[in-house]
Scaffold this motif. Sequence first.
Motif, PDB file in Angstrom:
ATOM      1  N   LYS A  14       0.811  -1.216   0.000  1.00  0.00           N
ATOM      2  CA  LYS A  14       0.000   0.000   0.000  1.00  0.00           C
ATOM      3  C   LYS A  14       0.847   1.269   0.000  1.00  0.00           C
ATOM      4  CE  LYS A  14      -3.960  -2.033   0.199  1.00  0.00           C
ATOM      5  NZ  LYS A  14      -4.721  -2.138  -1.012  1.00  0.00           N
ATOM      6  N   PRO A  15       1.878   1.356  -0.840  1.00  0.00           N
ATOM      7  CA  PRO A  15       2.715   2.561  -0.777  1.00  0.00           C
ATOM      8  C   PRO A  15       1.973   3.836  -1.157  1.00  0.00           C
ATOM      9  CG  PRO A  15       3.347   1.191  -2.637  1.00  0.00           C
ATOM     10  CD  PRO A  15       2.342   0.408  -1.826  1.00  0.00           C
ATOM     11  N   ALA A  16       1.009   3.776  -2.082  1.00  0.00           N
ATOM     12  CA  ALA A  16       0.290   4.989  -2.479  1.00  0.00           C
ATOM     13  C   ALA A  16      -0.558   5.520  -1.327  1.00  0.00           C
ATOM     14  CB  ALA A  16      -0.579   4.713  -3.704  1.00  0.00           C
ATOM     15  N   LEU A  17      -1.316   4.662  -0.679  1.00  0.00           N
ATOM     16  CA  LEU A  17      -2.141   5.078   0.455  1.00  0.00           C
ATOM     17  C   LEU A  17      -1.260   5.547   1.600  1.00  0.00           C
ATOM     18  CD1 LEU A  17      -4.841   5.395   1.909  1.00  0.00           C
ATOM     19  CD2 LEU A  17      -4.674   2.980   2.556  1.00  0.00           C
ATOM     20  N   ALA A  18      -0.195   4.815   1.868  1.00  0.00           N
ATOM     21  CA  ALA A  18       0.722   5.195   2.946  1.00  0.00           C
ATOM     22  C   ALA A  18       1.329   6.566   2.664  1.00  0.00           C
ATOM     23  CB  ALA A  18       1.822   4.145   3.097  1.00  0.00           C
ATOM     24  N   HIS A  19       1.713   6.805   1.440  1.00  0.00           N
ATOM     25  CA  HIS A  19       2.288   8.106   1.072  1.00  0.00           C
ATOM     26  C   HIS A  19       1.257   9.219   1.240  1.00  0.00           C
ATOM     27  CE1 HIS A  19       4.785  11.037  -0.936  1.00  0.00           C
ATOM     28  NE2 HIS A  19       3.773  11.316  -1.733  1.00  0.00           N
ATOM     29  N   GLU A  20       0.023   8.938   0.807  1.00  0.00           N
ATOM     30  CA  GLU A  20      -1.055   9.922   0.922  1.00  0.00           C
ATOM     31  C   GLU A  20      -1.307  10.302   2.381  1.00  0.00           C
ATOM     32  OE1 GLU A  20      -5.812   9.985   0.009  1.00  0.00           O
ATOM     33  OE2 GLU A  20      -4.519   8.955  -1.430  1.00  0.00           O
ATOM     34  N   LEU A  21      -1.189   9.323   3.281  1.00  0.00           N
ATOM     35  CA  LEU A  21      -1.402   9.573   4.700  1.00  0.00           C
ATOM     36  C   LEU A  21      -0.161  10.118   5.396  1.00  0.00           C
ATOM     37  CD1 LEU A  21      -3.410   6.360   5.639  1.00  0.00           C
ATOM     38  CD2 LEU A  21      -4.313   8.675   5.334  1.00  0.00           C
ATOM     39  N   GLY A  22       0.978  10.053   4.716  1.00  0.00           N
ATOM     40  CA  GLY A  22       2.223  10.520   5.308  1.00  0.00           C
ATOM     41  C   GLY A  22       2.885   9.503   6.224  1.00  0.00           C
ATOM     42  N   LEU A  23       2.592   8.208   6.004  1.00  0.00           N
ATOM     43  CA  LEU A  23       3.175   7.152   6.829  1.00  0.00           C
ATOM     44  C   LEU A  23       4.585   6.817   6.359  1.00  0.00           C
ATOM     45  CD1 LEU A  23       0.146   4.693   6.929  1.00  0.00           C
ATOM     46  CD2 LEU A  23       0.768   6.425   8.613  1.00  0.00           C
TER      47      LEU A  23
END
Length: 90
Positions: A14-23
């Motif tokens: 889930k790199p896209a979602l993680a990036h979007e959330l700033g994780l």
Amino acid sequence: MPGDAVIKAIGQEKPALAHELGLDVSGGYIVVNPKMQTSLPRVYAGGDCVRVRGTASTVMAVQDGKYAAAAIHGQLLQHAESHPQEAAHG
């Protein structure tokens, strides 16, 4: 094959979602501490998105959920103890 429930478990990064959330992400997987807490204090993750596919399993994902639930419970209790007025008024 008869059964009471079907659990679908597939490897997912889930790199896209993680990036979007700033994780924080490492190697395409969300970085968590032993309590399954991410780099954002009130966000938890587990299962396929935190573990390399060859080492991920449904059993481990369930255990991740138990660790996260215990940590969240502790966090909520700590918040309630330090903010009794909020807890009394919901």
